[in-house]
Design a protein around this motif. Structure first.
Motif, PDB file in Angstrom:
ATOM      1  N   ASP A  88      40.708   6.863  38.559  1.00  0.00           N
ATOM      2  CA  ASP A  88      41.102   6.736  40.010  1.00  0.00           C
ATOM      3  C   ASP A  88      40.137   7.579  40.896  1.00  0.00           C
ATOM      4  OD1 ASP A  88      42.424   7.556  42.360  1.00  0.00           O
ATOM      5  OD2 ASP A  88      44.070   8.522  41.502  1.00  0.00           O
ATOM      6  N   ASP A  89      39.515   6.679  41.802  1.00  0.00           N
ATOM      7  CA  ASP A  89      38.500   7.079  42.537  1.00  0.00           C
ATOM      8  C   ASP A  89      38.490   8.515  43.331  1.00  0.00           C
ATOM      9  OD1 ASP A  89      36.984   4.987  41.779  1.00  0.00           O
ATOM     10  OD2 ASP A  89      37.178   3.672  44.020  1.00  0.00           O
ATOM     11  N   ARG A  90      39.865   8.748  43.423  1.00  0.00           N
ATOM     12  CA  ARG A  90      39.934  10.011  44.517  1.00  0.00           C
ATOM     13  C   ARG A  90      39.619  11.332  43.291  1.00  0.00           C
ATOM     14  NH1 ARG A  90      46.347   9.761  45.157  1.00  0.00           N
ATOM     15  NH2 ARG A  90      45.982   9.200  43.179  1.00  0.00           N
ATOM     16  N   ILE A  91      39.001  12.082  44.065  1.00  0.00           N
ATOM     17  CA  ILE A  91      38.781  13.285  43.308  1.00  0.00           C
ATOM     18  C   ILE A  91      39.997  13.985  42.635  1.00  0.00           C
ATOM     19  CG2 ILE A  91      38.956  14.929  45.334  1.00  0.00           C
ATOM     20  CD1 ILE A  91      36.266  16.315  44.426  1.00  0.00           C
ATOM     21  N   HIS A  92      40.063  14.364  41.546  1.00  0.00           N
ATOM     22  CA  HIS A  92      40.901  15.210  40.726  1.00  0.00           C
ATOM     23  C   HIS A  92      40.356  15.863  39.821  1.00  0.00           C
ATOM     24  CE1 HIS A  92      40.781  11.302  38.363  1.00  0.00           C
ATOM     25  NE2 HIS A  92      41.402  12.113  37.358  1.00  0.00           N
ATOM     26  N   PHE A  93      41.214  17.029  39.347  1.00  0.00           N
ATOM     27  CA  PHE A  93      40.688  17.960  38.413  1.00  0.00           C
ATOM     28  C   PHE A  93      41.964  18.239  37.335  1.00  0.00           C
ATOM     29  CE2 PHE A  93      38.854  19.058  42.413  1.00  0.00           C
ATOM     30  CZ  PHE A  93      37.650  19.549  42.136  1.00  0.00           C
ATOM     31  N   HIS A  94      41.186  18.576  36.111  1.00  0.00           N
ATOM     32  CA  HIS A  94      42.146  18.879  34.825  1.00  0.00           C
ATOM     33  C   HIS A  94      41.829  20.235  34.559  1.00  0.00           C
ATOM     34  CE1 HIS A  94      42.381  14.335  33.225  1.00  0.00           C
ATOM     35  NE2 HIS A  94      41.785  14.320  34.434  1.00  0.00           N
ATOM     36  N   LEU A  95      43.142  20.878  34.419  1.00  0.00           N
ATOM     37  CA  LEU A  95      42.952  22.311  33.813  1.00  0.00           C
ATOM     38  C   LEU A  95      43.775  22.271  32.680  1.00  0.00           C
ATOM     39  CD1 LEU A  95      43.254  22.506  37.237  1.00  0.00           C
ATOM     40  CD2 LEU A  95      43.927  24.954  36.790  1.00  0.00           C
ATOM     41  N   ILE A  96      42.973  22.608  31.575  1.00  0.00           N
ATOM     42  CA  ILE A  96      43.448  22.525  30.277  1.00  0.00           C
ATOM     43  C   ILE A  96      43.296  23.972  29.629  1.00  0.00           C
ATOM     44  CG2 ILE A  96      42.912  21.417  27.882  1.00  0.00           C
ATOM     45  CD1 ILE A  96      41.449  19.375  29.472  1.00  0.00           C
ATOM     46  N   PRO A  97      44.411  24.405  29.214  1.00  0.00           N
ATOM     47  CA  PRO A  97      44.656  25.701  28.431  1.00  0.00           C
ATOM     48  C   PRO A  97      44.143  25.728  26.914  1.00  0.00           C
ATOM     49  CG  PRO A  97      46.911  25.088  28.663  1.00  0.00           C
ATOM     50  CD  PRO A  97      45.919  23.934  29.228  1.00  0.00           C
ATOM     51  N   ALA A 152      38.069  16.121  24.303  1.00  0.00           N
ATOM     52  CA  ALA A 152      38.085  14.898  23.729  1.00  0.00           C
ATOM     53  C   ALA A 152      38.847  14.730  22.567  1.00  0.00           C
ATOM     54  CB  ALA A 152      36.492  14.346  23.541  1.00  0.00           C
ATOM     55  N   TRP A 153      39.014  15.807  21.673  1.00  0.00           N
ATOM     56  CA  TRP A 153      39.686  15.736  20.731  1.00  0.00           C
ATOM     57  C   TRP A 153      41.159  15.841  21.125  1.00  0.00           C
ATOM     58  CZ3 TRP A 153      43.690  18.704  18.711  1.00  0.00           C
ATOM     59  CH2 TRP A 153      43.857  18.675  17.267  1.00  0.00           C
ATOM     60  N   LEU A 154      41.535  16.765  22.046  1.00  0.00           N
ATOM     61  CA  LEU A 154      42.870  16.782  22.438  1.00  0.00           C
ATOM     62  C   LEU A 154      43.437  15.448  23.220  1.00  0.00           C
ATOM     63  CD1 LEU A 154      45.319  18.535  23.588  1.00  0.00           C
ATOM     64  CD2 LEU A 154      44.179  19.064  25.480  1.00  0.00           C
ATOM     65  N   TRP A 155      42.437  14.854  23.854  1.00  0.00           N
ATOM     66  CA  TRP A 155      43.001  13.472  24.540  1.00  0.00           C
ATOM     67  C   TRP A 155      43.298  12.629  23.409  1.00  0.00           C
ATOM     68  CZ3 TRP A 155      38.174  13.021  28.251  1.00  0.00           C
ATOM     69  CH2 TRP A 155      38.307  13.992  29.046  1.00  0.00           C
ATOM     70  N   PRO A 178      29.847  29.792  19.733  1.00  0.00           N
ATOM     71  CA  PRO A 178      30.575  29.429  20.821  1.00  0.00           C
ATOM     72  C   PRO A 178      31.118  27.988  20.669  1.00  0.00           C
ATOM     73  CG  PRO A 178      28.404  29.283  21.352  1.00  0.00           C
ATOM     74  CD  PRO A 178      28.310  29.973  20.000  1.00  0.00           C
ATOM     75  N   TYR A 179      32.201  27.850  20.982  1.00  0.00           N
ATOM     76  CA  TYR A 179      32.719  26.517  20.740  1.00  0.00           C
ATOM     77  C   TYR A 179      32.588  25.357  21.795  1.00  0.00           C
ATOM     78  CZ  TYR A 179      35.590  28.898  17.225  1.00  0.00           C
ATOM     79  OH  TYR A 179      35.790  29.621  16.198  1.00  0.00           O
ATOM     80  N   ASN A 180      32.661  24.123  21.441  1.00  0.00           N
ATOM     81  CA  ASN A 180      32.150  23.167  22.769  1.00  0.00           C
ATOM     82  C   ASN A 180      33.401  22.752  23.239  1.00  0.00           C
ATOM     83  OD1 ASN A 180      31.485  20.603  23.924  1.00  0.00           O
ATOM     84  ND2 ASN A 180      29.658  20.612  22.744  1.00  0.00           N
ATOM     85  N   GLY A 181      33.684  22.971  24.446  1.00  0.00           N
ATOM     86  CA  GLY A 181      34.981  22.661  25.153  1.00  0.00           C
ATOM     87  C   GLY A 181      35.032  21.087  25.410  1.00  0.00           C
ATOM     88  N   ALA A 182      33.986  20.465  25.736  1.00  0.00           N
ATOM     89  CA  ALA A 182      33.974  19.200  25.848  1.00  0.00           C
ATOM     90  C   ALA A 182      34.346  18.290  24.810  1.00  0.00           C
ATOM     91  CB  ALA A 182      32.512  18.614  26.411  1.00  0.00           C
ATOM     92  N   LEU A 183      34.094  18.965  23.438  1.00  0.00           N
ATOM     93  CA  LEU A 183      34.352  18.034  22.215  1.00  0.00           C
ATOM     94  C   LEU A 183      35.998  18.358  21.816  1.00  0.00           C
ATOM     95  CD1 LEU A 183      31.372  18.772  19.678  1.00  0.00           C
ATOM     96  CD2 LEU A 183      31.948  16.652  21.187  1.00  0.00           C
TER      97      LEU A 183
END
Length: 144
Positions: free
Chosen positions: A77-86, A112-115, A104-109
């Motif tokens: 979606d071209d519109r700016i939007h944010f994801h907040l993930i607990p 991606a795993w959660l997705w 320290p864990y890699n939040g990006a990984l």
């Protein structure tokens, strides 16, 4: 207000994710369709900060995560939007059960795993609805 909406203003909507079955996975969507932070009109930047703060506060009170990831997107979606993930202890454990990792864990990984695996984590429609209902009530208290 639709099923997933927790809080809404003239400029922004805070909602439970409709894509990922994970209670507390929040979206912050901008109504105006801007694509960059620099495109915000008067007051929108301040309101964005307030809605991000509200989302984080709700997660702290209702989910009590160890970390909260905040991601800015504009791809599907071209519109700016944010994801907040607990990032909860349970999410981290599920991730580490399948992957090697140490602090320290890699939040990006982890994201991606959660997705790829949110559906396997066992959260029901009732879990999602319970979170939404609690977050709606709490957001009314926090914003009044």
């Amino acid at each position: 207000m639709d099923f997933y909406t927790i809080w809404e203003s003239a400029h922004f909507r805070l909602s439970q994710s409709y894509d990922f079955r994970f209670p507390g996975y929040l979206f912050v969507e901008c109504h105006s369709g801007v694509r960059r932070l620099n495109d915000f009109g008067p007051g929108e930047s301040e309101e964005l900060a307030a809605v991000l703060k509200l989302g984080e506060r709700l997660l702290d009170l209702l989910i009590r995560p160890e970390r909260i990831y905040v991601l800015k997107f504009g791809e599907s979606d071209d519109r700016i939007h944010f994801h907040l993930i607990p990032r909860t202890a349970e999410l981290l454990k599920s991730y580490l059960d399948e992957r090697q990792g140490s602090p320290p864990y890699n939040g990006a990984l982890i994201t991606a795993w959660l997705w790829a695996n949110a559906g396997r984590l066992g959260h029901s429609d009732a879990d999602i609805q319970d979170f939404i209902s609690s977050a709606q009530r709490m957001s009314e208290q926090l914003t009044s």
